[in-house]
Write a protein that holds these residues in place. Structure first.
Motif, PDB file in Angstrom:
ATOM      1  N   ASN A 115       1.008  -1.170  -0.093  1.00 44.64           N
ATOM      2  CA  ASN A 115       0.245   0.173   0.374  1.00 44.64           C
ATOM      3  C   ASN A 115       0.666   1.437  -0.089  1.00 44.64           C
ATOM      4  N   GLY A 116       2.287   1.248  -0.265  1.00 43.80           N
ATOM      5  CA  GLY A 116       3.219   2.331  -0.510  1.00 43.80           C
ATOM      6  C   GLY A 116       3.949   3.258   1.143  1.00 43.80           C
ATOM      7  N   TYR A 117       3.118   2.226   1.898  1.00 43.84           N
ATOM      8  CA  TYR A 117       4.036   2.510   3.525  1.00 43.84           C
ATOM      9  C   TYR A 117       5.400   2.071   3.709  1.00 43.84           C
ATOM     10  N   HIS A 177       4.201   9.806   1.546  1.00 46.77           N
ATOM     11  CA  HIS A 177       3.409   8.866   1.451  1.00 46.77           C
ATOM     12  C   HIS A 177       2.262   9.238   0.156  1.00 46.77           C
ATOM     13  N   LEU A 178       1.430   9.932  -0.144  1.00 54.09           N
ATOM     14  CA  LEU A 178       0.791  10.008  -1.094  1.00 54.09           C
ATOM     15  C   LEU A 178       1.817  10.337  -2.672  1.00 54.09           C
ATOM     16  N   THR A 204       4.646   9.278  -3.203  1.00 55.42           N
ATOM     17  CA  THR A 204       5.195   7.768  -3.332  1.00 55.42           C
ATOM     18  C   THR A 204       3.953   6.986  -4.150  1.00 55.42           C
ATOM     19  N   LEU A 205       2.981   7.284  -3.761  1.00 56.73           N
ATOM     20  CA  LEU A 205       2.063   6.017  -4.545  1.00 56.73           C
ATOM     21  C   LEU A 205       2.125   6.549  -5.721  1.00 56.73           C
ATOM     22  N   PHE A 212       3.290   3.154  -7.320  1.00 58.65           N
ATOM     23  CA  PHE A 212       2.060   2.661  -7.694  1.00 58.65           C
ATOM     24  C   PHE A 212       0.825   2.044  -8.570  1.00 58.65           C
ATOM     25  N   THR A 236      -3.498   1.243  -6.339  1.00 56.58           N
ATOM     26  CA  THR A 236      -3.171   1.252  -5.107  1.00 56.58           C
ATOM     27  C   THR A 236      -3.237   2.472  -4.884  1.00 56.58           C
ATOM     28  N   ILE A 237      -3.065   3.054  -6.178  1.00 59.40           N
ATOM     29  CA  ILE A 237      -3.703   4.902  -5.287  1.00 59.40           C
ATOM     30  C   ILE A 237      -4.847   5.783  -5.820  1.00 59.40           C
ATOM     31  N   GLY A 249      -5.617   4.143  -2.074  1.00 59.06           N
ATOM     32  CA  GLY A 249      -4.391   4.907  -0.430  1.00 59.06           C
ATOM     33  C   GLY A 249      -5.495   6.960  -0.446  1.00 59.06           C
TER      34      GLY A 249
END
Length: 470
Positions: free
Chosen positions: A274-276, A380-381, A383-384, A388, A392-393, A396
């Protein structure tokens, strides 16, 4: 003619004067030829006389001054622009390194040209010792009218460390039942229990007060107890039924050395689907995060998802080829982003357990402060968006907007009931989340273009990398 150094150690500083003496002294004491490394301190417009302090006390350090606070990401980039070495090392100010720290990093990265970065083992600066509590064991029903065959020992009311700064680090490690809440929250032991007590290695003594209560026995039972350090008895006593006692304990730090346990704050970064990202070494239970005590697992080299910028060596050529850290991040997640970009170019990231650093952690910015939360959530957003899959985006962003809606409803609820403390807490969350969404939408095109550029130049697809993520 002066030799060109092999390694450039870059330390980004912002009002970190109080850390610099120990950090720089330890770096100058490493087991590595002095002609083979240089130290660059990038100062982000500090207001605490950091620059004057370093120029006066560590004249060998190359000081690069910024006229504004560039943040960690752009500060590191500025350091690299002034670096002569083939390898760059990023090191936080709130650290102390062991003598073998740099030698182990250099040896590891040179062992394989496919390695782009090597992460140190970062231990929490304050070690622990284990305070053991031993007592007689009874059945719970001995202290109540109900039938309960649960085995219990004594009730621990509190453990208060003389040093207020260490108090939040106290850990009720094992042998306890869940908290029982009343006028005074207490924890029943299971007979044998242990508490991890933090130690400041710079101080000569540690003092604490342990408050213990026996259960209220219908038959007037007495309870034998002992507080121990290893096999050594610190306190031996007997408690009458429902008796409360406070035990003051003072120990010399040198006496504790053979009992000290270090927690692993970071051995690389774990990235989730989930990108975390999370420190490899961190354990989360509910809303509480703590760090594992060092054990044989952390003594093994490993390929990892991403590195931490707190202590890492990177091939300068690769760093520059990838454009360095993304300065839009300011700080936090810039290392996860660069780690993913590195992997997508086919380079490996490795954890090296022989390179040991003691890290105060969040010494320059407090964890879960408003500043910390804002940058972690926006990055974090970001990076998504950069890395990703679209689903997933969407997930998120939907989740984040949902968090904003829930925060807003709770803020309204506590405002209506005039519970001002909770209202202020939830208002701050709302303000942060609105600011995060505004920032991400303002920069969405920038990150979308970066995504396209990364996709066009990648040698390994993100789909392949995601298979290895948690």
């Amino acid at each position: 003619m002066k030799k060109i150094p092999q390694v450039s150690i870059i330390i980004v500083n912002y009002n970190g004067k109080h850390f610099l003496k120990e950090c720089l002294s330890s770096v100058f004491n490493i087991d590595f030829p002095k002609s083979q490394y240089e130290i660059i301190m990038v100062d982000n417009d500090s207001k605490d006389d950091s620059v004057d302090y370093v120029l006066k006390n560590f004249s060998e350090v190359k000081v690069v001054q910024s006229i504004s606070n560039l943040g960690f990401a752009e500060g590191c980039n500025l350091g690299v622009k002034n670096a002569l070495g083939n390898f760059v090392v990023f090191l936080n100010t709130d650290t102390k390194v062991e003598r073998n720290w740099l030698k182990a990093l250099v040896k590891s990265i040179k062992s394989d040209k496919g390695i782009g970065a090597v992460n140190s083992k970062l231990l929490l600066y304050n070690p622990f010792f284990e305070l053991l509590i031993h007592s007689d064991i009874f059945m719970r029903s001995d202290f109540s009218d109900s039938v309960n065959f649960q085995s219990v020992g004594v009730l621990v009311e509190s453990v208060i460390i003389d040093d207020d700064n260490l108090q939040p680090l106290v850990r009720y490690e094992k042998g306890f039942y869940e908290n029982e809440y009343g006028i005074i929250p207490v924890r029943w032991t299971k007979g044998d229990a242990s508490i991890l007590i933090p130690v400041d290695p710079r101080k000569n003594t540690i003092g604490m007060t342990v408050t213990i209560r026996s259960g209220k026995s219908i038959s007037g039972l007495e309870t034998q107890i002992a507080l121990k350090l290893g096999e050594k008895d610190l306190i031996v006593d007997k408690l009458k039924s429902y008796e409360v006692k406070q035990y003051k304990i003072s120990l010399e730090t040198k006496e504790l050395r053979k009992y000290l346990l270090y927690a692993v704050q970071n051995s690389g970064v774990v990235v989730f689907k989930n990108g975390y990202g999370r420190d490899r070494g961190a354990v989360v239970r509910g809303t509480t995060q703590f760090y594992e005590i060092d054990n044989p697992f952390f003594s093994q080299k490993a390929e990892i998802h991403a590195f931490t910028g707190a202590s890492v060596i990177i091939r300068k050529e690769i760093f520059e080829k990838l454009g360095g850290f993304d300065d839009k991040y300011f700080m936090y997640y810039e290392d996860v982003d660069l780690g993913l970009r590195m992997q997508r170019q086919g380079y490996k990231i490795v954890y090296e357990p022989e390179s040991v650093v003691y890290h105060i952690h969040s010494g320059s910015s407090k964890e879960w402060s408003r500043f910390f939360t804002y940058h972690v959530e926006k990055n974090h957003l970001a990076t998504l968006v950069k890395h990703f899959p679209v689903n997933t985006i969407l997930t998120g962003f939907t989740r984040y907007i949902g968090m904003l809606i829930i925060s807003s409803l709770k803020m309204i609820k506590w405002r209506a009931s005039e519970h001002w403390e909770l209202y202020d807490q939830w208002r701050e969350k709302v303000e942060i989340r609105i600011s995060v969404l505004m920032w991400i939408f303002q920069h969405f095109i920038y990150f979308a273009i970066k995504r396209m550029q990364i996709n066009m130049s990648q040698k390994k697809s993100m789909a392949e990398i995601i298979k290895k993520l948690y």
